[in-house]
Design a protein around this motif. Structure first.
Motif, PDB file in Angstrom:
ATOM      1  N   VAL A   4      -6.840  -3.312   4.175  1.00 35.91           N
ATOM      2  CA  VAL A   4      -5.776  -2.757   5.007  1.00 35.91           C
ATOM      3  C   VAL A   4      -6.160  -2.966   6.461  1.00 35.91           C
ATOM      4  O   VAL A   4      -7.194  -2.522   6.909  1.00 35.91           O
ATOM      5  CB  VAL A   4      -5.570  -1.260   4.710  1.00 35.91           C
ATOM      6  N   ARG A   5      -5.332  -3.671   7.204  1.00 42.62           N
ATOM      7  CA  ARG A   5      -5.622  -3.966   8.597  1.00 42.62           C
ATOM      8  C   ARG A   5      -4.535  -3.461   9.537  1.00 42.62           C
ATOM      9  O   ARG A   5      -4.713  -3.454  10.731  1.00 42.62           O
ATOM     10  CB  ARG A   5      -5.772  -5.470   8.803  1.00 42.62           C
ATOM     11  N   TYR A   6      -3.407  -3.069   9.016  1.00 40.99           N
ATOM     12  CA  TYR A   6      -2.273  -2.741   9.861  1.00 40.99           C
ATOM     13  C   TYR A   6      -1.848  -1.296   9.677  1.00 40.99           C
ATOM     14  O   TYR A   6      -1.957  -0.743   8.595  1.00 40.99           O
ATOM     15  CB  TYR A   6      -1.116  -3.699   9.558  1.00 40.99           C
ATOM     16  N   PRO A   7      -1.323  -0.678  10.724  1.00 46.15           N
ATOM     17  CA  PRO A   7      -0.952   0.737  10.654  1.00 46.15           C
ATOM     18  C   PRO A   7       0.017   1.090   9.530  1.00 46.15           C
ATOM     19  O   PRO A   7      -0.064   2.178   8.994  1.00 46.15           O
ATOM     20  CB  PRO A   7      -0.324   1.001  12.025  1.00 46.15           C
ATOM     21  N   ASP A   8       0.921   0.200   9.144  1.00 46.86           N
ATOM     22  CA  ASP A   8       1.872   0.529   8.084  1.00 46.86           C
ATOM     23  C   ASP A   8       1.154   0.858   6.779  1.00 46.86           C
ATOM     24  O   ASP A   8       1.521   1.803   6.087  1.00 46.86           O
ATOM     25  CB  ASP A   8       2.870  -0.604   7.854  1.00 46.86           C
ATOM     26  N   GLY A   9       0.129   0.084   6.430  1.00 47.33           N
ATOM     27  CA  GLY A   9      -0.627   0.355   5.207  1.00 47.33           C
ATOM     28  C   GLY A   9      -1.380   1.665   5.298  1.00 47.33           C
ATOM     29  O   GLY A   9      -1.412   2.453   4.349  1.00 47.33           O
ATOM     30  N   VAL A  10      -1.992   1.928   6.437  1.00 48.87           N
ATOM     31  CA  VAL A  10      -2.715   3.175   6.638  1.00 48.87           C
ATOM     32  C   VAL A  10      -1.740   4.344   6.641  1.00 48.87           C
ATOM     33  O   VAL A  10      -2.011   5.386   6.053  1.00 48.87           O
ATOM     34  CB  VAL A  10      -3.545   3.115   7.938  1.00 48.87           C
ATOM     35  N   LYS A  11      -0.609   4.192   7.277  1.00 44.93           N
ATOM     36  CA  LYS A  11       0.391   5.269   7.303  1.00 44.93           C
ATOM     37  C   LYS A  11       0.848   5.605   5.887  1.00 44.93           C
ATOM     38  O   LYS A  11       0.952   6.779   5.526  1.00 44.93           O
ATOM     39  CB  LYS A  11       1.582   4.867   8.175  1.00 44.93           C
ATOM     40  N   GLN A  12       1.108   4.580   5.088  1.00 47.11           N
ATOM     41  CA  GLN A  12       1.519   4.804   3.700  1.00 47.11           C
ATOM     42  C   GLN A  12       0.422   5.549   2.934  1.00 47.11           C
ATOM     43  O   GLN A  12       0.699   6.502   2.202  1.00 47.11           O
ATOM     44  CB  GLN A  12       1.832   3.473   3.025  1.00 47.11           C
ATOM     45  N   LEU A  13      -0.816   5.139   3.125  1.00 51.42           N
ATOM     46  CA  LEU A  13      -1.938   5.818   2.481  1.00 51.42           C
ATOM     47  C   LEU A  13      -1.963   7.290   2.861  1.00 51.42           C
ATOM     48  O   LEU A  13      -2.029   8.175   2.008  1.00 51.42           O
ATOM     49  CB  LEU A  13      -3.252   5.157   2.895  1.00 51.42           C
ATOM     50  N   LEU A  14      -1.897   7.574   4.152  1.00 52.83           N
ATOM     51  CA  LEU A  14      -2.004   8.953   4.628  1.00 52.83           C
ATOM     52  C   LEU A  14      -0.811   9.804   4.208  1.00 52.83           C
ATOM     53  O   LEU A  14      -0.940  11.009   4.031  1.00 52.83           O
ATOM     54  CB  LEU A  14      -2.178   8.964   6.147  1.00 52.83           C
ATOM     55  N   GLU A  15       0.352   9.191   4.026  1.00 52.70           N
ATOM     56  CA  GLU A  15       1.535   9.936   3.588  1.00 52.70           C
ATOM     57  C   GLU A  15       1.505  10.262   2.103  1.00 52.70           C
ATOM     58  O   GLU A  15       2.031  11.283   1.678  1.00 52.70           O
ATOM     59  CB  GLU A  15       2.800   9.146   3.906  1.00 52.70           C
ATOM     60  N   HIS A  16       0.901   9.393   1.287  1.00 55.01           N
ATOM     61  CA  HIS A  16       0.993   9.550  -0.162  1.00 55.01           C
ATOM     62  C   HIS A  16      -0.257  10.093  -0.830  1.00 55.01           C
ATOM     63  O   HIS A  16      -0.178  10.636  -1.932  1.00 55.01           O
ATOM     64  CB  HIS A  16       1.408   8.231  -0.805  1.00 55.01           C
ATOM     65  N   ALA A  17      -1.404   9.959  -0.205  1.00 55.02           N
ATOM     66  CA  ALA A  17      -2.641  10.480  -0.796  1.00 55.02           C
ATOM     67  C   ALA A  17      -2.629  11.999  -0.751  1.00 55.02           C
ATOM     68  O   ALA A  17      -2.100  12.596   0.182  1.00 55.02           O
ATOM     69  CB  ALA A  17      -3.845   9.938  -0.030  1.00 55.02           C
ATOM     70  N   ARG A  18      -3.191  12.632  -1.755  1.00 56.32           N
ATOM     71  CA  ARG A  18      -3.302  14.085  -1.787  1.00 56.32           C
ATOM     72  C   ARG A  18      -4.737  14.530  -2.052  1.00 56.32           C
ATOM     73  O   ARG A  18      -5.148  15.572  -1.575  1.00 56.32           O
ATOM     74  CB  ARG A  18      -2.397  14.691  -2.874  1.00 56.32           C
ATOM     75  N   VAL A  19      -5.482  13.781  -2.872  1.00 49.39           N
ATOM     76  CA  VAL A  19      -6.842  14.166  -3.252  1.00 49.39           C
ATOM     77  C   VAL A  19      -7.817  13.136  -2.699  1.00 49.39           C
ATOM     78  O   VAL A  19      -7.710  11.937  -2.972  1.00 49.39           O
ATOM     79  CB  VAL A  19      -6.989  14.275  -4.789  1.00 49.39           C
ATOM     80  N   ALA A 125      -7.848  -0.860  -2.746  1.00 44.69           N
ATOM     81  CA  ALA A 125      -7.639  -1.237  -1.346  1.00 44.69           C
ATOM     82  C   ALA A 125      -8.758  -0.625  -0.503  1.00 44.69           C
ATOM     83  O   ALA A 125      -9.253   0.460  -0.806  1.00 44.69           O
ATOM     84  CB  ALA A 125      -6.281  -0.752  -0.861  1.00 44.69           C
ATOM     85  N   VAL A 126      -9.147  -1.314   0.562  1.00 41.36           N
ATOM     86  CA  VAL A 126     -10.272  -0.881   1.382  1.00 41.36           C
ATOM     87  C   VAL A 126      -9.873  -0.849   2.853  1.00 41.36           C
ATOM     88  O   VAL A 126      -9.273  -1.792   3.363  1.00 41.36           O
ATOM     89  CB  VAL A 126     -11.487  -1.823   1.195  1.00 41.36           C
ATOM     90  N   VAL A 127     -10.220   0.251   3.505  1.00 44.98           N
ATOM     91  CA  VAL A 127     -10.100   0.391   4.954  1.00 44.98           C
ATOM     92  C   VAL A 127     -11.528   0.459   5.469  1.00 44.98           C
ATOM     93  O   VAL A 127     -12.324   1.251   4.964  1.00 44.98           O
ATOM     94  CB  VAL A 127      -9.341   1.681   5.336  1.00 44.98           C
ATOM     95  N   GLN A 128     -11.864  -0.366   6.458  1.00 44.93           N
ATOM     96  CA  GLN A 128     -13.221  -0.384   6.999  1.00 44.93           C
ATOM     97  C   GLN A 128     -13.231  -0.033   8.485  1.00 44.93           C
ATOM     98  O   GLN A 128     -12.315  -0.396   9.213  1.00 44.93           O
ATOM     99  CB  GLN A 128     -13.850  -1.772   6.839  1.00 44.93           C
ATOM    100  N   ASP A 129     -14.289   0.672   8.893  1.00 45.00           N
ATOM    101  CA  ASP A 129     -14.579   0.908  10.304  1.00 45.00           C
ATOM    102  C   ASP A 129     -13.413   1.581  11.037  1.00 45.00           C
ATOM    103  O   ASP A 129     -13.046   1.186  12.130  1.00 45.00           O
ATOM    104  CB  ASP A 129     -14.964  -0.422  10.977  1.00 45.00           C
ATOM    105  N   ARG A 130     -12.845   2.627  10.409  1.00 43.27           N
ATOM    106  CA  ARG A 130     -11.759   3.383  11.041  1.00 43.27           C
ATOM    107  C   ARG A 130     -11.933   4.860  10.752  1.00 43.27           C
ATOM    108  O   ARG A 130     -12.389   5.238   9.680  1.00 43.27           O
ATOM    109  CB  ARG A 130     -10.400   2.932  10.504  1.00 43.27           C
ATOM    110  N   CYS A 131     -11.552   5.682  11.685  1.00 47.38           N
ATOM    111  CA  CYS A 131     -11.647   7.136  11.527  1.00 47.38           C
ATOM    112  C   CYS A 131     -10.334   7.673  10.958  1.00 47.38           C
ATOM    113  O   CYS A 131      -9.278   7.497  11.565  1.00 47.38           O
ATOM    114  CB  CYS A 131     -11.961   7.798  12.867  1.00 47.38           C
ATOM    115  N   MET A 132     -10.423   8.302   9.804  1.00 48.77           N
ATOM    116  CA  MET A 132      -9.228   8.835   9.165  1.00 48.77           C
ATOM    117  C   MET A 132      -8.584   9.937  10.011  1.00 48.77           C
ATOM    118  O   MET A 132      -7.357  10.011  10.099  1.00 48.77           O
ATOM    119  CB  MET A 132      -9.553   9.359   7.761  1.00 48.77           C
ATOM    120  N   LEU A 133      -9.380  10.766  10.650  1.00 54.36           N
ATOM    121  CA  LEU A 133      -8.841  11.822  11.511  1.00 54.36           C
ATOM    122  C   LEU A 133      -8.055  11.206  12.664  1.00 54.36           C
ATOM    123  O   LEU A 133      -6.919  11.607  12.926  1.00 54.36           O
ATOM    124  CB  LEU A 133      -9.998  12.690  12.038  1.00 54.36           C
ATOM    125  N   ALA A 134      -8.636  10.241  13.351  1.00 52.28           N
ATOM    126  CA  ALA A 134      -7.957   9.606  14.491  1.00 52.28           C
ATOM    127  C   ALA A 134      -6.675   8.916  14.048  1.00 52.28           C
ATOM    128  O   ALA A 134      -5.634   9.036  14.713  1.00 52.28           O
ATOM    129  CB  ALA A 134      -8.889   8.615  15.178  1.00 52.28           C
TER     130      ALA A 134
END
Length: 142
Positions: A4-19, A125-134
Protein backbone atom coordinates in the motif's frame (compact mmCIF):
# COMPACT_ATOMS: atom_id res chain seq x y z
CA UNK A 1 -1.54 -7.80 -3.33
CA UNK A 2 0.83 -4.84 -3.77
CA UNK A 3 2.33 -2.82 -0.97
CA UNK A 4 0.00 0.00 0.00
CA UNK A 5 1.59 3.25 -1.13
CA UNK A 6 -1.33 5.61 -1.59
CA UNK A 7 -3.70 7.27 0.87
CA UNK A 8 -6.82 5.64 -0.63
CA UNK A 9 -5.60 2.17 0.36
CA UNK A 10 -4.63 3.33 3.84
CA UNK A 11 -7.93 5.18 4.25
CA UNK A 12 -9.85 2.04 3.30
CA UNK A 13 -7.81 0.03 5.80
CA UNK A 14 -8.43 2.50 8.61
CA UNK A 15 -12.16 2.71 7.83
CA UNK A 16 -12.78 -1.05 7.73
CA UNK A 17 -10.36 -2.58 10.24
CA UNK A 18 -11.72 -3.16 13.73
CA UNK A 19 -9.28 -5.58 15.44
CA UNK A 20 -5.57 -4.74 15.56
CA UNK A 21 -2.91 -6.99 17.06
CA UNK A 22 0.00 -4.86 18.28
CA UNK A 23 3.29 -6.75 18.07
CA UNK A 24 5.70 -5.19 20.54
CA UNK A 25 3.01 -3.46 22.64
CA UNK A 26 4.46 -1.69 25.67
CA UNK A 27 2.98 -0.15 28.85
CA UNK A 28 5.38 2.82 28.98
CA UNK A 29 3.28 5.85 27.99
CA UNK A 30 6.15 7.71 26.30
CA UNK A 31 6.80 4.91 23.80
CA UNK A 32 5.08 4.78 20.43
CA UNK A 33 4.19 1.14 21.18
CA UNK A 34 1.89 2.55 23.88
CA UNK A 35 0.59 5.88 22.67
CA UNK A 36 -0.23 4.78 19.11
CA UNK A 37 -2.44 1.83 20.17
CA UNK A 38 -3.82 3.95 23.01
CA UNK A 39 -4.97 6.53 20.45
CA UNK A 40 -6.46 3.76 18.31
CA UNK A 41 -8.49 2.43 21.25
CA UNK A 42 -9.89 5.93 21.71
CA UNK A 43 -10.94 5.86 18.05
CA UNK A 44 -12.94 2.64 18.53
CA UNK A 45 -10.46 -0.05 17.49
CA UNK A 46 -9.96 -3.17 19.59
CA UNK A 47 -6.30 -3.69 20.42
CA UNK A 48 -4.82 -7.13 21.15
CA UNK A 49 -1.36 -6.57 22.71
CA UNK A 50 1.49 -9.00 21.98
CA UNK A 51 4.80 -8.93 23.84
CA UNK A 52 6.43 -12.03 25.39
CA UNK A 53 8.10 -9.95 28.11
CA UNK A 54 4.74 -8.52 29.28
CA UNK A 55 2.59 -11.69 29.49
CA UNK A 56 0.26 -11.50 32.48
CA UNK A 57 -0.23 -7.75 32.15
CA UNK A 58 -3.40 -6.10 30.88
CA UNK A 59 -3.21 -3.34 28.26
CA UNK A 60 -6.28 -1.64 26.80
CA UNK A 61 -8.50 -4.09 28.66
CA UNK A 62 -6.88 -7.12 27.01
CA UNK A 63 -4.36 -9.67 28.31
CA UNK A 64 -0.92 -9.38 26.74
CA UNK A 65 -0.18 -12.44 24.62
CA UNK A 66 3.26 -13.97 24.15
CA UNK A 67 2.83 -14.51 20.43
CA UNK A 68 0.52 -13.69 17.54
CA UNK A 69 -0.29 -17.41 17.39
CA UNK A 70 -1.83 -17.10 20.87
CA UNK A 71 -4.65 -15.04 19.35
CA UNK A 72 -7.61 -17.30 18.63
CA UNK A 73 -9.83 -14.87 16.73
CA UNK A 74 -9.67 -13.00 13.42
CA UNK A 75 -7.36 -9.99 13.30
CA UNK A 76 -7.69 -7.33 10.61
CA UNK A 77 -4.24 -5.75 11.07
CA UNK A 78 -0.97 -6.68 12.71
CA UNK A 79 0.63 -3.38 13.74
CA UNK A 80 4.37 -3.92 14.25
CA UNK A 81 6.57 -2.07 16.74
CA UNK A 82 9.74 -4.13 16.29
CA UNK A 83 13.07 -3.23 14.73
CA UNK A 84 13.43 -4.00 11.04
CA UNK A 85 16.16 -6.54 11.84
CA UNK A 86 13.67 -8.56 13.95
CA UNK A 87 10.93 -8.81 11.31
CA UNK A 88 11.99 -12.04 9.62
CA UNK A 89 11.79 -13.73 13.03
CA UNK A 90 8.03 -13.02 13.01
CA UNK A 91 7.33 -14.16 9.45
CA UNK A 92 6.24 -17.72 10.27
CA UNK A 93 4.27 -16.47 13.27
CA UNK A 94 2.25 -14.11 11.06
CA UNK A 95 1.79 -16.70 8.31
CA UNK A 96 0.55 -19.21 10.94
CA UNK A 97 -2.31 -16.98 12.09
CA UNK A 98 -5.76 -18.42 11.37
CA UNK A 99 -7.27 -16.70 9.53
CA UNK A 100 -4.46 -14.64 8.09
CA UNK A 101 -4.62 -10.93 8.85
CA UNK A 102 -5.61 -8.78 5.88
CA UNK A 103 -2.83 -6.27 6.60
CA UNK A 104 0.54 -5.92 8.28
CA UNK A 105 1.47 -2.36 9.20
CA UNK A 106 5.13 -1.57 9.89
CA UNK A 107 5.35 1.62 11.92
CA UNK A 108 7.45 4.62 10.97
CA UNK A 109 11.13 3.72 10.64
CA UNK A 110 10.40 0.00 10.12
CA UNK A 111 10.95 -1.44 6.66
CA UNK A 112 12.02 -4.76 5.15
CA UNK A 113 11.14 -5.32 1.50
CA UNK A 114 11.93 -9.05 1.63
CA UNK A 115 9.68 -9.54 4.66
CA UNK A 116 6.92 -7.56 2.93
CA UNK A 117 7.27 -9.62 -0.26
CA UNK A 118 6.87 -12.88 1.69
CA UNK A 119 3.66 -11.56 3.26
CA UNK A 120 2.29 -10.26 -0.03
CA UNK A 121 2.98 -13.69 -1.57
CA UNK A 122 0.35 -15.16 0.78
CA UNK A 123 -2.16 -12.35 0.18
CA UNK A 124 -1.40 -10.02 3.09
CA UNK A 125 -1.21 -6.32 2.19
CA UNK A 126 1.73 -4.46 3.74
CA UNK A 127 2.21 -0.85 4.80
CA UNK A 128 5.83 0.05 5.57
CA UNK A 129 7.49 2.96 7.36
CA UNK A 130 4.28 4.86 8.24
CA UNK A 131 2.70 5.91 11.52
CA UNK A 132 -0.85 4.65 11.89
CA UNK A 133 -1.71 7.42 14.36
CA UNK A 134 -0.49 10.16 12.00
CA UNK A 135 -2.28 8.63 9.01
CA UNK A 136 -5.50 8.19 10.98
CA UNK A 137 -5.46 11.81 12.18
CA UNK A 138 -4.67 13.13 8.70
CA UNK A 139 -7.30 11.07 6.91
CA UNK A 140 -9.92 11.61 9.62
CA UNK A 141 -9.66 15.39 9.42
CA UNK A 142 -8.84 15.64 5.73
Amino acid sequence: MPEVRYPDGVKQLLEHARVIAVLGAHPQRTRAAFYVPDYLVQQGYRILPVNPTRVGEILWGEPVRASLTDIDEPVDVVDVFRRSAALMGHLDEIRSMKPLPQWVWLQQGIRDDTFAAHLMDVGIAVVQDRCMLADHRRLKTG
